[in-house]
Write a protein that holds these residues in place. Structure first.
Motif, PDB file in Angstrom:
ATOM      1  N   VAL A 124       0.834  -1.205   0.000  1.00 54.48           N
ATOM      2  CA  VAL A 124       0.000   0.000   0.000  1.00 54.48           C
ATOM      3  C   VAL A 124       0.864   1.249   0.000  1.00 54.48           C
ATOM      4  O   VAL A 124       0.614   2.209  -0.750  1.00 54.48           O
ATOM      5  N   ILE A 125       1.910   1.263   0.827  1.00 51.61           N
ATOM      6  CA  ILE A 125       2.792   2.432   0.908  1.00 51.61           C
ATOM      7  C   ILE A 125       3.491   2.665  -0.427  1.00 51.61           C
ATOM      8  O   ILE A 125       3.513   3.797  -0.951  1.00 51.61           O
ATOM      9  N   ALA A 126       4.076   1.608  -0.995  1.00 50.83           N
ATOM     10  CA  ALA A 126       4.816   1.757  -2.244  1.00 50.83           C
ATOM     11  C   ALA A 126       3.903   2.151  -3.391  1.00 50.83           C
ATOM     12  O   ALA A 126       4.230   3.051  -4.184  1.00 50.83           O
ATOM     13  N   ALA A 127       2.733   1.500  -3.504  1.00 51.41           N
ATOM     14  CA  ALA A 127       1.819   1.802  -4.605  1.00 51.41           C
ATOM     15  C   ALA A 127       1.298   3.225  -4.519  1.00 51.41           C
ATOM     16  O   ALA A 127       1.226   3.941  -5.523  1.00 51.41           O
ATOM     17  N   LEU A 169      -2.523   5.256   4.360  1.00 55.06           N
ATOM     18  CA  LEU A 169      -1.859   4.288   5.229  1.00 55.06           C
ATOM     19  C   LEU A 169      -2.676   4.036   6.492  1.00 55.06           C
ATOM     20  O   LEU A 169      -2.851   2.886   6.921  1.00 55.06           O
ATOM     21  N   THR A 170      -3.204   5.101   7.083  1.00 56.62           N
ATOM     22  CA  THR A 170      -4.039   4.940   8.276  1.00 56.62           C
ATOM     23  C   THR A 170      -5.307   4.160   7.951  1.00 56.62           C
ATOM     24  O   THR A 170      -5.751   3.317   8.745  1.00 56.62           O
ATOM     25  N   SER A 171      -5.890   4.426   6.795  1.00 55.08           N
ATOM     26  CA  SER A 171      -7.088   3.683   6.381  1.00 55.08           C
ATOM     27  C   SER A 171      -6.770   2.200   6.214  1.00 55.08           C
ATOM     28  O   SER A 171      -7.569   1.343   6.608  1.00 55.08           O
ATOM     29  N   ALA A 172      -5.613   1.892   5.620  1.00 56.53           N
ATOM     30  CA  ALA A 172      -5.226   0.489   5.449  1.00 56.53           C
ATOM     31  C   ALA A 172      -5.046  -0.201   6.795  1.00 56.53           C
ATOM     32  O   ALA A 172      -5.458  -1.358   6.975  1.00 56.53           O
TER      33      ALA A 172
END
Length: 329
Positions: free
Chosen positions: A22-25, A298-301
């Motif tokens: 998620v962070i990288a994408a 990121l927080t949502s993930a």
């Protein structure tokens, strides 16, 4: 407890690569998007020269290469630092702490409404599959599920706030009211009635249909036929045998809908002007604030992963077979 602990450990380990992806994408997508926060800031000022833009980009580290900024961002995340918001000129973590509780309160209330009422209506429909009550509730659920959330919210505002003046028009609470304690809690509850109804009723229809379908599949099973042959009342069979076994897929759907409800809160918060996490994401996109948007995503993930971990635990408690093969892992 060992079975649940092993299941929780296994799910937590698999969540780490999900967060990295998620962070990288997200970072790569924003890296290839046109413009940045400096461009948006200069537009709000009515323009600016190249020197000012270069100084601002150097100040916020936007003049570095994408790989360098990604490496710095990962090192900051390791220290639980989400970065600095260019648009708000504040730490992203402070904005998340300020807005997230409002969205969590909205989501928790809408989830309780949709899951609780949807389950009860689904049990009422599935108690006698094919009956007039079953067909009426199924048709009503299908019609309600087809209604857009923003349209339902606008209709509720026009009827209950504009015409009847029973409930507040928008906002999270009365501005500068000075209310404290229970009085403030009641004021917040009044402001949340319409947005919770608009967000919860859409998913209520989904839970109703899933519960009804699950009960329809359980009725022909052997253990239900055995319970009927013992002379048990229909009410006891419905609650103790049919509804209990049909609850398992409903719990699974609850975890899957966490992400959808978090996304749906963006629209509802915009309709009712609630200063929540969804509106923060909208403001980050409009201001091209990449650090803030990455922090929001990121927080949502993390929230979605935590909700699904909780659902896995509940599922394991309801069904002892879940996770039994992972105790020795």
């Amino acid at each position: 407890m060992k079975r649940i602990a092993a299941l929780l450990r296994r799910r937590a380990i698999t969540a780490v690569p999900v967060l990295l992806i998620v962070i990288a994408a997200t970072f790569l997508l924003l890296e290839h998007a046109p413009g940045d926060a400096v461009d948006s800031y200069l537009v709000s000022l009515g323009g600016g020269d190249a020197k000012l833009a270069a100084e601002l980009r150097a100040q916020y580290g936007l003049d570095q290469s994408g790989f360098a900024r990604f490496r710095l961002y990962l090192s900051a995340l390791a220290r639980f630092d989400l970065g600095w918001s260019v648009a708000f000129d504040r730490p992203v973590i402070d904005l998340v702490r300020e807005r997230l509780p409002n969205t969590l309160l909205l989501m928790a209330s809408a989830t309780a409404l949709s899951f609780g009422l949807g389950s009860l209506l689904g049990i009422a429909a599935g108690a006698r599959p094919g009956s007039l009550r079953d067909r009426a509730l199924s048709i009503g659920a299908l019609a309600l599920y087809a209604v857009p959330g923003f349209w339902l919210g606008l209709v509720l505002v026009l009827f209950f706030s504009v015409q009847l003046r029973w409930l507040p028009l928008a906002g999270m609470e009365t501005i500068a009211s000075g209310k404290q304690g229970l009085e403030r809690a009641l004021d917040i509850a009044r402001h949340l009635v319409l947005p919770v109804t608009a967000l919860g009723f859409i998913y209520l229809a989904l839970f109703l249909r899933v519960m009804r379908s699950g009960m329809a599949e359980v009725w022909p099973l052997d253990f239900v036929l055995f319970a009927r042959s013992k002379g048990l009342s229909r009410t006891r069979i419905v609650w103790r045998h049919v509804a209990r076994n049909a609850l398992l897929p409903l719990v699974t759907v609850l975890g899957l809908q966490a992400a959808a409800m978090l996304g749906g809160s963006v629209v509802i918060e915009s309709v009712f002007a609630i200063p929540g996490f969804g509106r923060l994401a909208q403001e980050a996109v409009s201001d091209r604030d990449a650090p803030l948007l990455v922090g929001v995503i990121l927080t949502s993930a993390v929230l979605v992963i935590l909700v699904n971990l909780t659902v896995d635990i509940v599922y394991a408690l309801l069904d002892p077979r879940i996770g039994s093969g992972e105790e020795g892992a």
